[in-house]
Design an enzyme around this catalytic site. Structure first.
Site, PDB file in Angstrom:
ATOM      1  CG  ASP A 436      39.375  32.953  29.460  1.00 50.30           C
ATOM      2  OD1 ASP A 436      40.570  33.029  29.807  1.00 50.30           O
ATOM      3  OD2 ASP A 436      38.511  33.813  29.734  1.00 50.30           O
ATOM      4  CG  ASN A 444      39.359  36.928  41.343  1.00 53.97           C
ATOM      5  OD1 ASN A 444      38.989  36.016  42.071  1.00 53.97           O
ATOM      6  ND2 ASN A 444      40.171  36.735  40.308  1.00 53.97           N
ATOM      7  CG  ASP A 453      41.779  31.063  44.741  1.00 53.36           C
ATOM      8  OD1 ASP A 453      42.031  31.531  43.610  1.00 53.36           O
ATOM      9  OD2 ASP A 453      42.486  31.286  45.751  1.00 53.36           O
ATOM     10  CD  GLU A 479      40.818  34.506  33.610  1.00 49.66           C
ATOM     11  OE1 GLU A 479      40.568  35.525  32.969  1.00 49.66           O
ATOM     12  OE2 GLU A 479      41.680  34.465  34.525  1.00 49.66           O
TER      13      GLU A 479
END
Length: 579
Positions: A436, A444, A453, A479
């Protein structure tokens, strides 16, 4: 090349077969005549010879032939064989009848008669004919009558001949070579059908094999070639020839429906064609049996009931061609000669015109053309279906890949790994590493989802770039990533993957304020627990370990090695606190 070699070999077999069954021409064949009847009549079964000596009772041209009468008479006149050897044998086309009585009438009124039944007929070893011996014909004989009782076929009468040489009734060597070559050609599509059906389990391949088999029986019996290999009764050959043609014609209608592409026929035409196929097999097939009860009408009924098949099949092919069917164009080319020859044979069978049995060669040549063109059509259809199936398989693989691959990173998705999890466990992938990215939401929020992305793609690239063949990478969503490992040193390899992620993201996604690190929870399963845990259980344990790593400061790995089937760390901690 294999096809050409096979065709060449079959051609050689056909020629050898023809040479074996064809009788070499005798030295005096060119002077051995055969004599046709001068006149014919149908006065009834009770007519006497004396009453039939006058010419007024006879029809002396090729019109008004009838097979729907109890008895038909043929008249041979001595003028035709004067100066030649006297005839000793009668021969004609194979067809059913009850009996034939011959009357040799001398000038002084002496009559010598001989009555022979259908069972006493002898088929020739080559040719669609049978022969019967005549009563003694002398130099004083002026007339020879043949009284045919219960005739079932007009050609039985129109093709009747007498001769002194029984071998003269046989077909020529060239005729039999043609017949044998056509028979050899019929073997070829059967071989194709077998090979095609192994690869392509299509109904039309089976129907074509059945159609070709029926045509082969027809050629062997109607052409008389079967007599070169086995002695068959005249009755059996007389029935097999028209019956096999009826069955073959009916199957051809069913083949047409199965062979044409989808949409090449309207629903109505499709139903009519199928119904016509079954009708042709059973109705003309019934009249082909030539039963005693149907003798007055079965000859006409057999040919007349073929008219719907000719009309419907022609209309179906025309409709399919107009609809743009590629297969229909092949069929039109293949069936035009055979339909034309069939119409000629139908008209001759009905007595509308009279011709020699050699006209049947048109039909045999048409059959040869049909099998070659239809075989090419099937090969073309086979390739088209194969292309369609290859395209469908490619599309299916693409859809499967879309459904099992993550569209952003190209890694397997959760659906794929859950479906294959047991299989991968069985292959030894017994280390489950859940990855993770730390503080990914901030990326973001600060830089936008496009940068986020790009970070995910770089993370996937870091996992793939390890080149570890014993590692399977999966993106679960967001993620979160999973890496399944097998082989030695799984913890060291998992840690190397984790440490490669920040460096890869920093290299491929410039402009980030802080390095993007990763936390990892790793479950190493021992032999005692193998195959006893589902994906969800592995995930739950690894997820708990991963949160332990985050709680310990992130950018690290937490692991658990299972030697027995135990509970997840969080559940174990709660149990220990309760104790």
């Amino acid at each position: 090349m294999a096809f050409v070699r096979l065709l060449f070999r079959l051609g050689l077999v056909a020629v050898v077969l023809a040479l074996g069954v064809a009788r070499p021409a005798a030295a005096d064949d060119h002077v051995v005549p055969t004599f046709a009847p001068a006149c014919h009549a149908a006065p009834g079964a009770d007519a006497g010879v004396a009453a039939l000596r006058a010419r007024e009772a006879w029809i002396c041209d090729n019109t008004r032939w009838r097979s729907d009468v109890p008895a038909a008479w043929l008249r041979f006149e001595a003028e035709s064989w004067q100066g030649q050897k006297t005839p000793r044998y009668f021969f004609t086309r194979i067809a059913r009848f009850d009996a034939i009585t011959f009357h040799a009438v001398d000038a002084d009124g002496t009559i010598r008669s001989r009555r022979l039944t259908e069972a006493e007929g002898t088929p020739f070893a080559a040719g669609p004919v049978f022969q019967l011996p005549l009563p003694e014909v002398t130099a004083d004989t002026e007339l020879l009558f043949a009284q045919v009782e219960g005739p079932h076929s007009i050609p039985l009468l129109t093709e009747a001949r007498i001769t002194h040489d029984p071998g003269k009734a046989e077909w020529s060597q060239i005729d039999m070579m043609l017949l044998a070559f056509v028979t050899g050609m019929l073997v070829l599509p059967l071989l194709f059908d077998i090979s095609f059906f192994v690869v392509l389990r299509e109904r039309f391949v089976v129907l074509h094999a059945a159609m070709v088999s029926a045509m082969m029986v027809y050629v062997l019996t109607a052409g008389g070639l079967a007599s070169a290999f086995v002695t068959l009764p005249v009755t059996l050959m007389a029935v097999l020839a028209p019956l096999s043609w009826a069955v073959g014609a009916g199957i051809s209608a069913l083949f047409l429906v199965a062979f044409l592409e989808r949409g090449a026929q309207s629903r109505l035409m499709r139903r009519v064609t199928v119904a016509t196929g079954w009708f042709t097999m059973f109705v003309p097939g019934f009249f082909a049996l030539q039963l005693d009860a149907t003798q007055p009408f079965d000859d006409v009924a057999y040919f007349v009931t073929f008219l719907p098949a000719i009309a419907v099949i022609s209309a179906a092919v025309i409709e399919a061609v107009l609809r743009g069917s590629r297969s229909a164009r092949f069929i039109a080319l293949a069936w035009l000669p055979i339909i034309t020859a069939s119409v000629e044979r139908l008209l001759r069978g009905l007595g509308w015109h009279v011709g020699p049995s050699s006209l049947d060669q048109m039909l045999y040549v048409a059959v040869g053309i049909e099998v070659v063109v239809i075989s090419l059509a099937i090969a073309d259809r086979f390739l088209a279906l194969r292309r369609e199936r290859d395209a469908a398989l490619t599309e299916a693989r693409m859809l499967e890949q879309i459904s099992t691959r993550d569209s952003l990173t190209g890694l397997m998705n959760r659906r794929a790994i859950e479906a294959r999890f047991e299989e991968l466990l069985a292959q030894g992938f017994d280390t489950f590493a859940l990855v993770d990215l730390d503080r990914f939401k901030a990326i973001n929020d600060l830089h936008g989802h496009q940068v986020g992305d790009a970070a995910l793609v770089a993370c996937a690239s870091a996992i793939r770039a390890s080149g570890d063949r014993d590692a399977v990478a999966v993106r679960l969503g967001g993620e979160e990533f999973v890496v399944l490992l097998r082989g030695p040193r799984p913890l060291e390899r998992a840690e190397a993957l984790r440490q490669a992620i920040p460096m890869r993201i920093a290299k491929e996604v410039p402009g980030l304020d802080l390095p993007v690190t990763a936390s990892m929870g790793v479950v190493v399963m021992g032999d005692a627990g193998r195959h006893k845990m589902a994906f969800a259980e592995f995930y739950a344990r690894a997820d708990a370990l991963m949160y332990e790593a985050k709680a310990s400061g992130r950018n690290r790995l937490a692991y658990e090695r299972l030697t027995v089937f135990n509970e997840p760390p969080a559940a174990r901690a709660r149990r220990e606190e309760a104790a």
